[in-house]
Design a protein around this motif. Structure first.
Motif, PDB file in Angstrom:
ATOM      1  N   SER A  13       0.823  -1.208   0.000  1.00 16.11           N
ATOM      2  CA  SER A  13       0.000   0.000   0.000  1.00 16.11           C
ATOM      3  C   SER A  13       0.857   1.258   0.000  1.00 16.11           C
ATOM      4  O   SER A  13       0.519   2.261  -0.649  1.00 16.11           O
ATOM      5  CB  SER A  13      -0.949  -0.003   1.197  1.00 16.11           C
ATOM      6  OG  SER A  13      -0.230   0.034   2.424  1.00 16.11           O
ATOM      7  N   SER A  41      -6.352   0.373  -6.419  1.00 19.63           N
ATOM      8  CA  SER A  41      -7.389   1.144  -5.737  1.00 19.63           C
ATOM      9  C   SER A  41      -7.708   0.555  -4.370  1.00 19.63           C
ATOM     10  O   SER A  41      -7.889   1.279  -3.392  1.00 19.63           O
ATOM     11  CB  SER A  41      -8.648   1.204  -6.600  1.00 19.63           C
ATOM     12  OG  SER A  41      -8.393   1.883  -7.819  1.00 19.63           O
ATOM     13  N   ARG A  42      -7.765  -0.771  -4.286  1.00 17.53           N
ATOM     14  CA  ARG A  42      -8.055  -1.422  -3.003  1.00 17.53           C
ATOM     15  C   ARG A  42      -6.938  -1.159  -1.985  1.00 17.53           C
ATOM     16  O   ARG A  42      -7.203  -0.929  -0.799  1.00 17.53           O
ATOM     17  CB  ARG A  42      -8.238  -2.929  -3.211  1.00 17.53           C
ATOM     18  CG  ARG A  42      -9.564  -3.312  -3.872  1.00 17.53           C
ATOM     19  CD  ARG A  42      -9.852  -4.811  -3.718  1.00 17.53           C
ATOM     20  NE  ARG A  42      -8.814  -5.635  -4.312  1.00 17.53           N
ATOM     21  CZ  ARG A  42      -8.815  -6.027  -5.578  1.00 17.53           C
ATOM     22  NH1 ARG A  42      -9.800  -5.664  -6.400  1.00 17.53           N
ATOM     23  NH2 ARG A  42      -7.848  -6.803  -6.046  1.00 17.53           N
ATOM     24  N   GLN A  45      -7.312   2.420  -0.746  1.00 10.57           N
ATOM     25  CA  GLN A  45      -8.464   2.536   0.154  1.00 10.57           C
ATOM     26  C   GLN A  45      -8.160   1.894   1.506  1.00 10.57           C
ATOM     27  O   GLN A  45      -8.523   2.431   2.565  1.00 10.57           O
ATOM     28  CB  GLN A  45      -9.687   1.881  -0.492  1.00 10.57           C
ATOM     29  CG  GLN A  45     -10.239   2.658  -1.691  1.00 10.57           C
ATOM     30  CD  GLN A  45     -11.300   1.876  -2.448  1.00 10.57           C
ATOM     31  OE1 GLN A  45     -11.621   0.741  -2.106  1.00 10.57           O
ATOM     32  NE2 GLN A  45     -11.841   2.494  -3.496  1.00 10.57           N
ATOM     33  N   GLU A  48      -6.033   4.251   3.557  1.00  6.70           N
ATOM     34  CA  GLU A  48      -6.819   5.337   4.146  1.00  6.70           C
ATOM     35  C   GLU A  48      -7.616   4.841   5.346  1.00  6.70           C
ATOM     36  O   GLU A  48      -7.708   5.519   6.377  1.00  6.70           O
ATOM     37  CB  GLU A  48      -7.760   5.932   3.095  1.00  6.70           C
ATOM     38  CG  GLU A  48      -7.037   6.730   2.014  1.00  6.70           C
ATOM     39  CD  GLU A  48      -7.984   7.302   0.977  1.00  6.70           C
ATOM     40  OE1 GLU A  48      -7.967   8.522   0.764  1.00  6.70           O
ATOM     41  OE2 GLU A  48      -8.753   6.508   0.394  1.00  6.70           O
ATOM     42  N   THR A  49      -8.189   3.646   5.216  1.00  8.79           N
ATOM     43  CA  THR A  49      -8.973   3.077   6.311  1.00  8.79           C
ATOM     44  C   THR A  49      -8.090   2.808   7.530  1.00  8.79           C
ATOM     45  O   THR A  49      -8.451   3.134   8.669  1.00  8.79           O
ATOM     46  CB  THR A  49      -9.648   1.769   5.861  1.00  8.79           C
ATOM     47  OG1 THR A  49     -10.520   2.047   4.765  1.00  8.79           O
ATOM     48  CG2 THR A  49     -10.440   1.153   7.003  1.00  8.79           C
ATOM     49  N   ALA A  54      -8.262  10.756   5.076  1.00 13.60           N
ATOM     50  CA  ALA A  54      -8.265  10.802   3.615  1.00 13.60           C
ATOM     51  C   ALA A  54      -6.874  11.174   3.109  1.00 13.60           C
ATOM     52  O   ALA A  54      -6.256  12.126   3.593  1.00 13.60           O
ATOM     53  CB  ALA A  54      -9.292  11.809   3.121  1.00 13.60           C
ATOM     54  N   ARG A  58     -10.148  12.519  -5.099  1.00 16.71           N
ATOM     55  CA  ARG A  58     -10.627  11.852  -6.307  1.00 16.71           C
ATOM     56  C   ARG A  58     -11.554  12.787  -7.059  1.00 16.71           C
ATOM     57  O   ARG A  58     -12.627  13.149  -6.572  1.00 16.71           O
ATOM     58  CB  ARG A  58     -11.330  10.544  -5.947  1.00 16.71           C
ATOM     59  CG  ARG A  58     -10.404   9.519  -5.291  1.00 16.71           C
ATOM     60  CD  ARG A  58     -11.168   8.340  -4.729  1.00 16.71           C
ATOM     61  NE  ARG A  58     -10.279   7.286  -4.225  1.00 16.71           N
ATOM     62  CZ  ARG A  58      -9.720   7.296  -3.016  1.00 16.71           C
ATOM     63  NH1 ARG A  58      -9.969   8.321  -2.183  1.00 16.71           N
ATOM     64  NH2 ARG A  58      -8.932   6.305  -2.638  1.00 16.71           N
TER      65      ARG A  58
END
Length: 302
Positions: A13, A41-42, A45, A48-49, A54, A58
């Motif tokens: 990541s 993308s995963r 994300q 960020e989680t 954030a 986007r």
């Protein structure tokens, strides 16, 4: 003890975020990392989680990092680079004992390399990898454990060992001054004075040491002493060379002293290393060996 898991995101990541900062699109990131766009993308994300904030703005099909994420990725990039450097060192020398050293090209080849056989004999377990750097650099962003540096030991966050003071001598091809009378340093001002990029004030300092105020000295500019030496040998001007570099050419007769004897310049050569590397075994062995070489050098006539 390492930080809690929630503060240690996956390498995948972090690589995706770093690549997005450089490349500007998930498509380009996917291509560079050899992944699908959806996988990239995963990963973003999930990052960020995990961090609970954030990181990406986007806008339709465009993606860009938030200002805070840009600051974050600067540190992440440096950390990833360090991990990569450590991995390369381990792969090259799995038994340990490697040292990545930045050297000044001419000093490294003419002063350091001829002495390295002695170090290799004493410490065959240490592999020294060398690359040239002419300008200062950030140790955090370059794959070096130490560097040979000319000037003053004023790099922040570093330790240092003085190797030797630089003594310089104006030299030229014999034919350049044949039949000329050079009775005073100011007489050199009528000749082309070759300039070295890493010593922009060298000639001014040399003239000042003789009480000559020489303003606006001009001349062709070169980036390495090896080049400027060849230019002087071919009669294109007078070069101000370190004595260790000029001596072989003086002995061969390809160069002669244009005036006087070697004089002390304002800089010295140093071994510089980041403070966090001070306990590195390979660095300590190399540093102690260099200190012995310096003691021998200081005992020689100059």
């Amino acid at each position: 003890m390492l930080a809690p898991r929630r503060f240690l995101p996956s390498i995948a990541s972090l690589r995706a975020l770093e690549a997005l900062d450089r490349l500007g699109s998930a498509t380009a990131v996917a291509e560079e990392l050899n992944q699908t766009q959806s996988a990239v993308s995963r990963q973003l994300q999930a990052l960020e989680t995990q961090l609970g904030t954030a990181l990406i703005i986007r806008d339709r099909k465009k993606m860009r990092l938030t200002p805070a994420a840009q600051d974050y990725v600067t540190e992440v990039r440096a950390a990833l680079q360090k991990i990569a450097q450590a991995s390369v060192k381990l792969q090259v020398n799995p038994e340990g004992g490697s040292l990545n050293l930045a050297i000044l090209p001419t000093f490294g080849m003419r002063w350091l390399v001829p002495r390295l056989a002695d170090f290799a004999r004493l410490h065959p377990e240490v592999t020294i990898n060398m690359a040239t750097r002419l300008e200062r650099f950030n140790f955090a962003q370059e794959p070096f454990d130490a560097a040979i540096h000319y000037g003053k030991p004023d790099w922040p966050g570093t330790g240092y060992l003085r190797l030797l003071d630089e003594q310089v001598l104006p030299v030229c091809a014999p034919g350049l001054i044949a039949g000329e009378t050079i009775a005073h340093p100011r007489d050199l001002l009528s000749f082309p004075l070759l300039q070295i990029q890493t010593r922009p004030y060298a000639w001014g300092q040399w003239f000042a040491s003789y009480g000559v105020q020489a303003q606006g000295i001009t001349g062709t500019l070169y980036d390495q002493f090896s080049t400027i030496t060849q230019v002087a040998i071919h009669g294109l001007g007078i070069a101000l060379l370190p004595d260790y570099l000029a001596q072989p050419e003086l002995q061969s007769g390809r160069l002669v002293a244009a005036y006087g004897t070697a004089t002390r310049s304002l800089g010295s050569y140093y071994l510089i290393w980041p403070q966090e590397k001070s306990r590195n075994k390979s660095l300590r062995l190399f540093r102690d060996w260099l200190a012995g070489q310096v003691e021998l050098e200081d005992g020689l006539p100059r």
